[in-house]
Design a protein around this motif. Structure first.
Motif, PDB file in Angstrom:
ATOM      1  N   THR A  97       0.812  -1.201   0.014  1.00 50.23           N
ATOM      2  CA  THR A  97      -0.051   0.103  -0.226  1.00 50.23           C
ATOM      3  C   THR A  97       0.824   1.223   0.144  1.00 50.23           C
ATOM      4  OG1 THR A  97      -0.092   0.043   2.274  1.00 50.23           O
ATOM      5  CG2 THR A  97      -1.908  -1.134   1.232  1.00 50.23           C
ATOM      6  N   PRO A  98       0.304   2.512  -0.352  1.00 50.82           N
ATOM      7  CA  PRO A  98       0.937   3.600  -0.358  1.00 50.82           C
ATOM      8  C   PRO A  98       1.604   4.099   1.003  1.00 50.82           C
ATOM      9  CG  PRO A  98      -0.851   3.713  -1.909  1.00 50.82           C
ATOM     10  CD  PRO A  98      -1.002   2.469  -1.227  1.00 50.82           C
ATOM     11  N   ALA A  99       0.770   3.673   2.028  1.00 45.96           N
ATOM     12  CA  ALA A  99       1.138   4.098   3.309  1.00 45.96           C
ATOM     13  C   ALA A  99       2.436   3.366   3.784  1.00 45.96           C
ATOM     14  CB  ALA A  99       0.041   3.791   4.275  1.00 45.96           C
ATOM     15  N   THR A 100       2.484   2.316   3.350  1.00 46.85           N
ATOM     16  CA  THR A 100       3.599   1.382   3.934  1.00 46.85           C
ATOM     17  C   THR A 100       4.724   1.876   2.885  1.00 46.85           C
ATOM     18  OG1 THR A 100       2.239  -0.646   4.265  1.00 46.85           O
ATOM     19  CG2 THR A 100       4.577  -1.141   4.031  1.00 46.85           C
ATOM     20  N   ARG A 101       4.708   1.958   1.760  1.00 44.18           N
ATOM     21  CA  ARG A 101       5.913   2.500   1.034  1.00 44.18           C
ATOM     22  C   ARG A 101       6.248   3.996   1.590  1.00 44.18           C
ATOM     23  NH1 ARG A 101       2.878   0.901  -3.168  1.00 44.18           N
ATOM     24  NH2 ARG A 101       2.171   2.834  -3.973  1.00 44.18           N
ATOM     25  N   GLU A 102       5.410   4.813   1.890  1.00 39.82           N
ATOM     26  CA  GLU A 102       5.714   5.954   2.341  1.00 39.82           C
ATOM     27  C   GLU A 102       6.303   5.966   3.872  1.00 39.82           C
ATOM     28  OE1 GLU A 102       3.166  10.026   3.208  1.00 39.82           O
ATOM     29  OE2 GLU A 102       2.228   8.312   4.064  1.00 39.82           O
ATOM     30  N   PHE A 103       6.021   4.993   4.670  1.00 38.91           N
ATOM     31  CA  PHE A 103       6.609   4.695   5.932  1.00 38.91           C
ATOM     32  C   PHE A 103       8.034   4.506   5.495  1.00 38.91           C
ATOM     33  CE2 PHE A 103       8.063   1.523   8.994  1.00 38.91           C
ATOM     34  CZ  PHE A 103       7.986   2.458  10.217  1.00 38.91           C
ATOM     35  N   TYR A 104       8.372   3.387   4.831  1.00 40.57           N
ATOM     36  CA  TYR A 104       9.710   2.982   4.681  1.00 40.57           C
ATOM     37  C   TYR A 104      10.543   4.230   3.833  1.00 40.57           C
ATOM     38  CZ  TYR A 104       9.965  -2.155   4.709  1.00 40.57           C
ATOM     39  OH  TYR A 104      10.225  -3.355   5.103  1.00 40.57           O
TER      40      TYR A 104
ATOM     41  N   THR B 177      10.187   7.602   4.091  1.00 38.29           N
ATOM     42  CA  THR B 177      10.228   8.311   5.434  1.00 38.29           C
ATOM     43  C   THR B 177      11.244   7.764   6.579  1.00 38.29           C
ATOM     44  OG1 THR B 177       7.983   9.089   5.167  1.00 38.29           O
ATOM     45  CG2 THR B 177       9.330   9.499   7.208  1.00 38.29           C
ATOM     46  N   GLY B 178      11.139   6.556   6.792  1.00 37.77           N
ATOM     47  CA  GLY B 178      12.235   5.945   7.655  1.00 37.77           C
ATOM     48  C   GLY B 178      13.529   6.018   7.349  1.00 37.77           C
ATOM     49  N   GLU B 179      13.790   5.673   6.029  1.00 40.65           N
ATOM     50  CA  GLU B 179      15.121   5.568   5.312  1.00 40.65           C
ATOM     51  C   GLU B 179      15.903   7.079   5.374  1.00 40.65           C
ATOM     52  OE1 GLU B 179      14.505   3.870   1.539  1.00 40.65           O
ATOM     53  OE2 GLU B 179      14.298   1.767   2.359  1.00 40.65           O
ATOM     54  N   ALA B 180      14.833   8.116   5.020  1.00 44.78           N
ATOM     55  CA  ALA B 180      15.376   9.554   4.989  1.00 44.78           C
ATOM     56  C   ALA B 180      15.767  10.094   6.779  1.00 44.78           C
ATOM     57  CB  ALA B 180      14.198  10.451   4.514  1.00 44.78           C
ATOM     58  N   VAL B 181      14.876   9.582   7.376  1.00 49.03           N
ATOM     59  CA  VAL B 181      14.954   9.665   8.906  1.00 49.03           C
ATOM     60  C   VAL B 181      16.510   9.195   9.213  1.00 49.03           C
ATOM     61  CG1 VAL B 181      14.212   9.495  11.311  1.00 49.03           C
ATOM     62  CG2 VAL B 181      12.817  10.194   9.300  1.00 49.03           C
TER      63      VAL B 181
ATOM     64  N   THR C  56       7.129 -13.409  10.012  1.00 49.74           N
ATOM     65  CA  THR C  56       7.732 -13.698   8.980  1.00 49.74           C
ATOM     66  C   THR C  56       7.911 -12.533   8.025  1.00 49.74           C
ATOM     67  OG1 THR C  56       5.893 -14.128   7.623  1.00 49.74           O
ATOM     68  CG2 THR C  56       6.666 -15.965   9.018  1.00 49.74           C
ATOM     69  N   VAL C  57       8.791 -12.404   6.995  1.00 48.72           N
ATOM     70  CA  VAL C  57       8.910 -11.512   6.112  1.00 48.72           C
ATOM     71  C   VAL C  57       7.726 -10.694   5.636  1.00 48.72           C
ATOM     72  CG1 VAL C  57       9.998 -10.318   3.971  1.00 48.72           C
ATOM     73  CG2 VAL C  57      11.280 -11.834   5.495  1.00 48.72           C
ATOM     74  N   GLU C  58       6.649 -11.872   5.205  1.00 45.90           N
ATOM     75  CA  GLU C  58       5.345 -11.382   4.737  1.00 45.90           C
ATOM     76  C   GLU C  58       4.354 -10.834   5.713  1.00 45.90           C
ATOM     77  OE1 GLU C  58       6.689 -14.447   4.360  1.00 45.90           O
ATOM     78  OE2 GLU C  58       7.761 -13.911   2.195  1.00 45.90           O
ATOM     79  N   THR C  59       4.679 -11.248   7.128  1.00 43.53           N
ATOM     80  CA  THR C  59       3.513 -10.871   7.987  1.00 43.53           C
ATOM     81  C   THR C  59       3.929  -9.973   9.042  1.00 43.53           C
ATOM     82  OG1 THR C  59       4.040 -13.038   9.419  1.00 43.53           O
ATOM     83  CG2 THR C  59       2.508 -13.138   7.656  1.00 43.53           C
ATOM     84  N   THR C  60       5.367  -9.700   9.196  1.00 45.07           N
ATOM     85  CA  THR C  60       5.871  -8.805  10.570  1.00 45.07           C
ATOM     86  C   THR C  60       5.091  -7.349  10.080  1.00 45.07           C
ATOM     87  OG1 THR C  60       7.949 -10.017  10.433  1.00 45.07           O
ATOM     88  CG2 THR C  60       7.756  -7.680  11.223  1.00 45.07           C
ATOM     89  N   ALA C  61       4.591  -6.870  11.352  1.00 47.27           N
ATOM     90  CA  ALA C  61       3.981  -5.596  11.223  1.00 47.27           C
ATOM     91  C   ALA C  61       4.321  -4.637  12.436  1.00 47.27           C
ATOM     92  CB  ALA C  61       2.424  -5.782  11.255  1.00 47.27           C
ATOM     93  N   LEU C  62       5.888  -4.537  12.440  1.00 43.22           N
ATOM     94  CA  LEU C  62       6.206  -3.748  13.577  1.00 43.22           C
ATOM     95  C   LEU C  62       7.443  -2.720  13.025  1.00 43.22           C
ATOM     96  CD1 LEU C  62       9.249  -5.047  14.541  1.00 43.22           C
ATOM     97  CD2 LEU C  62       7.931  -6.946  15.140  1.00 43.22           C
ATOM     98  N   ALA C  63       7.755  -1.787  13.698  1.00 46.41           N
ATOM     99  CA  ALA C  63       8.923  -1.126  13.538  1.00 46.41           C
ATOM    100  C   ALA C  63       9.633  -0.893  15.014  1.00 46.41           C
ATOM    101  CB  ALA C  63       8.495   0.159  12.982  1.00 46.41           C
ATOM    102  N   ALA C  64      11.004  -1.201  14.979  1.00 44.30           N
ATOM    103  CA  ALA C  64      11.833  -1.163  16.144  1.00 44.30           C
ATOM    104  C   ALA C  64      13.363  -0.663  15.801  1.00 44.30           C
ATOM    105  CB  ALA C  64      11.976  -2.726  16.644  1.00 44.30           C
ATOM    106  N   THR C  65      13.805   0.060  16.450  1.00 42.58           N
ATOM    107  CA  THR C  65      15.026   0.609  16.358  1.00 42.58           C
ATOM    108  C   THR C  65      15.873   0.255  17.760  1.00 42.58           C
ATOM    109  OG1 THR C  65      14.649   2.874  17.116  1.00 42.58           O
ATOM    110  CG2 THR C  65      14.267   2.284  14.690  1.00 42.58           C
ATOM    111  N   LEU C  66      16.861   0.373  17.772  1.00 41.40           N
ATOM    112  CA  LEU C  66      17.922   0.286  19.006  1.00 41.40           C
ATOM    113  C   LEU C  66      19.326   1.294  18.722  1.00 41.40           C
ATOM    114  CD1 LEU C  66      18.634  -1.019  21.544  1.00 41.40           C
ATOM    115  CD2 LEU C  66      19.530  -3.030  20.470  1.00 41.40           C
ATOM    116  N   SER C  67      19.511   2.047  19.276  1.00 41.10           N
ATOM    117  CA  SER C  67      20.535   2.881  18.831  1.00 41.10           C
ATOM    118  C   SER C  67      21.298   3.491  20.207  1.00 41.10           C
ATOM    119  CB  SER C  67      20.045   4.138  18.138  1.00 41.10           C
ATOM    120  OG  SER C  67      19.159   5.066  19.021  1.00 41.10           O
TER     121      SER C  67
END
Length: 180
Positions: free
Chosen positions: A20-27, A29-33, A79-90
């Protein structure tokens, strides 16, 4: 001197593999951030997979950051197809640079849109803690501290930007000169 670890976690409305456009936009945006945050003063690094596979979290090789894991309340796919999360560790040199990176600029704009992408769970979305200079925090550390924060509130062991502690365990929002 201790360094500051930051773990973030959110449950997405759609799987990462969704087209979906929302998921592409999330990716996008995340890469730019991440590009911008990587240039910030005080930023030391973040967990990335050794393979760099987009969307692969569980079972990926995270090196010194340890095995990827999630809080007990995450109940979606793994799985790669079903994971619905975002996590970071910095890792950061201090609280102020991390705060400034998260709450200004491109990341602030993304935070303003978080409910376009993330579910409202009523759980904390981030946790901070101090680590020794020679230590690398792990995903397991981040999850344990986020769950501790949820169960017990902010304490020197696990705290938030808005209820912070110095490396010496003193409450309050530290500045550059006093946080260690």
């Amino acid at each position: 001197m201790p360094r500051l670890a930051l773990y973030t976690f959110g449950t997405l409305k759609t799987p990462l593999a969704d087209s979906t456009p929302a998921t592409r936009e999330f990716y996008e945006t995340g890469e730019a951030v991440y590009r911008k945050i990587g240039q910030r003063p005080g930023y030391l690094g973040h967990a990335i997979t050794n393979g760099g596979d987009r969307g692969l979290l569980f079972g990926a090789d995270w090196g010194a950051w340890g095995e990827f894991t999630v809080p007990s309340w995450y109940d979606k796919g793994r799985t790669v197809e079903t994971t619905a999360l975002a996590a970071t560790l910095s890792l950061w040199t201090a609280l102020r640079p991390a705060f400034d990176a998260i709450y200004t600029g491109l990341h602030r704009a993304a935070l303003n849109r978080r409910y376009d992408w993330f579910e409202r769970t009523g759980r904390p979305s981030h946790v901070l803690w101090w680590v020794p200079d020679d230590a690398t925090p792990t995903w397991q550390d981040g999850v344990a501290r986020l769950e501790h924060l949820h169960d017990h509130g902010p304490v020197p062991h696990a705290f938030t930007f808005h209820r912070a502690f110095t490396g010496a365990g003193v409450p309050g929002v530290p500045d550059e000169d006093t946080e260690r």
